[in-house]
Design a protein around this motif. Structure first.
Motif, PDB file in Angstrom:
ATOM      1  N   ILE A  14      41.007  -4.561 -92.382  1.00 44.63           N
ATOM      2  CA  ILE A  14      40.823  -5.777 -91.584  1.00 44.63           C
ATOM      3  C   ILE A  14      41.098  -7.020 -92.426  1.00 44.63           C
ATOM      4  O   ILE A  14      41.734  -7.980 -91.962  1.00 44.63           O
ATOM      5  CB  ILE A  14      39.384  -5.842 -91.018  1.00 44.63           C
ATOM      6  N   TRP A  15      40.607  -7.037 -93.648  1.00 45.32           N
ATOM      7  CA  TRP A  15      40.637  -8.234 -94.480  1.00 45.32           C
ATOM      8  C   TRP A  15      42.018  -8.889 -94.600  1.00 45.32           C
ATOM      9  O   TRP A  15      42.105 -10.120 -94.469  1.00 45.32           O
ATOM     10  CB  TRP A  15      40.042  -7.969 -95.855  1.00 45.32           C
ATOM     11  N   GLY A  59      45.923   5.979 -87.031  1.00 42.60           N
ATOM     12  CA  GLY A  59      44.714   5.475 -87.674  1.00 42.60           C
ATOM     13  C   GLY A  59      44.830   4.067 -88.214  1.00 42.60           C
ATOM     14  O   GLY A  59      43.860   3.533 -88.755  1.00 42.60           O
ATOM     15  N   THR A  60      45.994   3.437 -88.057  1.00 47.07           N
ATOM     16  CA  THR A  60      46.183   2.065 -88.530  1.00 47.07           C
ATOM     17  C   THR A  60      45.322   1.101 -87.724  1.00 47.07           C
ATOM     18  O   THR A  60      45.310   1.162 -86.485  1.00 47.07           O
ATOM     19  CB  THR A  60      47.665   1.650 -88.382  1.00 47.07           C
ATOM     20  N   VAL A  61      44.614   0.213 -88.408  1.00 40.43           N
ATOM     21  CA  VAL A  61      43.821  -0.807 -87.728  1.00 40.43           C
ATOM     22  C   VAL A  61      44.779  -1.875 -87.201  1.00 40.43           C
ATOM     23  O   VAL A  61      45.482  -2.531 -87.969  1.00 40.43           O
ATOM     24  CB  VAL A  61      42.761  -1.415 -88.669  1.00 40.43           C
ATOM     25  N   LEU A  62      44.794  -2.033 -85.881  1.00 40.98           N
ATOM     26  CA  LEU A  62      45.685  -2.973 -85.209  1.00 40.98           C
ATOM     27  C   LEU A  62      45.005  -4.314 -84.937  1.00 40.98           C
ATOM     28  O   LEU A  62      45.668  -5.347 -84.846  1.00 40.98           O
ATOM     29  CB  LEU A  62      46.163  -2.388 -83.873  1.00 40.98           C
ATOM     30  N   GLY A  63      43.696  -4.270 -84.766  1.00 48.46           N
ATOM     31  CA  GLY A  63      42.938  -5.472 -84.452  1.00 48.46           C
ATOM     32  C   GLY A  63      41.459  -5.165 -84.491  1.00 48.46           C
ATOM     33  O   GLY A  63      41.040  -4.018 -84.697  1.00 48.46           O
ATOM     34  N   THR A  64      40.664  -6.198 -84.268  1.00 51.43           N
ATOM     35  CA  THR A  64      39.214  -6.057 -84.355  1.00 51.43           C
ATOM     36  C   THR A  64      38.546  -7.077 -83.441  1.00 51.43           C
ATOM     37  O   THR A  64      39.141  -8.096 -83.084  1.00 51.43           O
ATOM     38  CB  THR A  64      38.748  -6.235 -85.823  1.00 51.43           C
ATOM     39  N   ALA A  65      37.328  -6.769 -83.060  1.00 53.72           N
ATOM     40  CA  ALA A  65      36.526  -7.681 -82.245  1.00 53.72           C
ATOM     41  C   ALA A  65      35.091  -7.637 -82.725  1.00 53.72           C
ATOM     42  O   ALA A  65      34.628  -6.615 -83.249  1.00 53.72           O
ATOM     43  CB  ALA A  65      36.573  -7.282 -80.770  1.00 53.72           C
ATOM     44  N   LYS A  66      34.420  -8.765 -82.557  1.00 52.04           N
ATOM     45  CA  LYS A  66      32.972  -8.776 -82.754  1.00 52.04           C
ATOM     46  C   LYS A  66      32.350  -9.288 -81.477  1.00 52.04           C
ATOM     47  O   LYS A  66      32.874 -10.200 -80.826  1.00 52.04           O
ATOM     48  CB  LYS A  66      32.554  -9.593 -83.974  1.00 52.04           C
ATOM     49  N   MET A  67      31.264  -8.651 -81.077  1.00 55.27           N
ATOM     50  CA  MET A  67      30.581  -8.969 -79.834  1.00 55.27           C
ATOM     51  C   MET A  67      29.129  -9.252 -80.166  1.00 55.27           C
ATOM     52  O   MET A  67      28.533  -8.546 -80.975  1.00 55.27           O
ATOM     53  CB  MET A  67      30.699  -7.795 -78.865  1.00 55.27           C
ATOM     54  N   ASN A  68      28.583 -10.266 -79.536  1.00 53.88           N
ATOM     55  CA  ASN A  68      27.254 -10.697 -79.942  1.00 53.88           C
ATOM     56  C   ASN A  68      26.532 -11.435 -78.829  1.00 53.88           C
ATOM     57  O   ASN A  68      27.136 -11.863 -77.852  1.00 53.88           O
ATOM     58  CB  ASN A  68      27.353 -11.597 -81.173  1.00 53.88           C
TER      59      ASN A  68
END
Length: 162
Positions: A14-15, A59-68
């Protein structure tokens, strides 16, 4: 594409795009000099909040989300979310999948609505995506964001009932 819980083991994947997006200073209100450890601590949420990654077949990280939880106390029935897609995978439905996932998560978790507090008005792809998924612009903070190329632009507050 699979969306699953993000772990600290995902952070090295992700970084690089997280850093590139934040350092560009075009779409997030994060400090552009945000360091890796602080970025990880801000992004990888703990329960009852959640962080996920979208991964490809390999398995490649394509994107990310944070939910809160967006607000506390008597406003804790409103969810929030943020999304980052690796620019190498832009335009392939990753953002839509992450946003749809977060809406479903918020609904299942008992939230009554989702609110995005600071959508940069020049981030036209995000605004178009969110509107297509039922979010409305409730208001715009004039000149609420200092864009590195466009100067002072508005920050939308966007909302969707669940």
């Amino acid at each position: 594409m699979l969306i699953r819980e993000a772990t600290t083991e995902d952070w090295p994947a992700i970084w690089p795009f997280f850093h590139r997006i934040v350092a560009a200073g075009e779409t997030f209100t994060y400090p552009t000099e945000l360091g890796e450890t602080e970025g990880r601590d801000w992004w990888l949420q703990v329960a009852p909040n959640r962080s996920v990654v979208a991964v490809g077949d390999d398995g490649t990280v394509l994107g990310t989300a944070k939910m809160n939880v967006n607000h506390l106390g008597n406003g804790a029935h409103i969810a929030g979310a943020s999304y980052m897609v690796d620019p190498a995978y832009a335009g392939r439905g990753v953002g839509r999948a992450l946003c749809t996932y977060s809406i479903d998560w918020a609904r299942a978790a008992g939230f009554r609505a989702m609110q995005f507090n600071a959508v940069v008005e020049t981030n036209t792809y995000a605004v178009k995506l969110y509107r297509s998924l039922g979010f409305d612009i409730l208001g715009t903070l004039p000149e609420g964001f200092r864009h590195p190329a466009e100067g002072y632009v508005g920050l939308h507050i966007m909302h969707r009932r669940l």
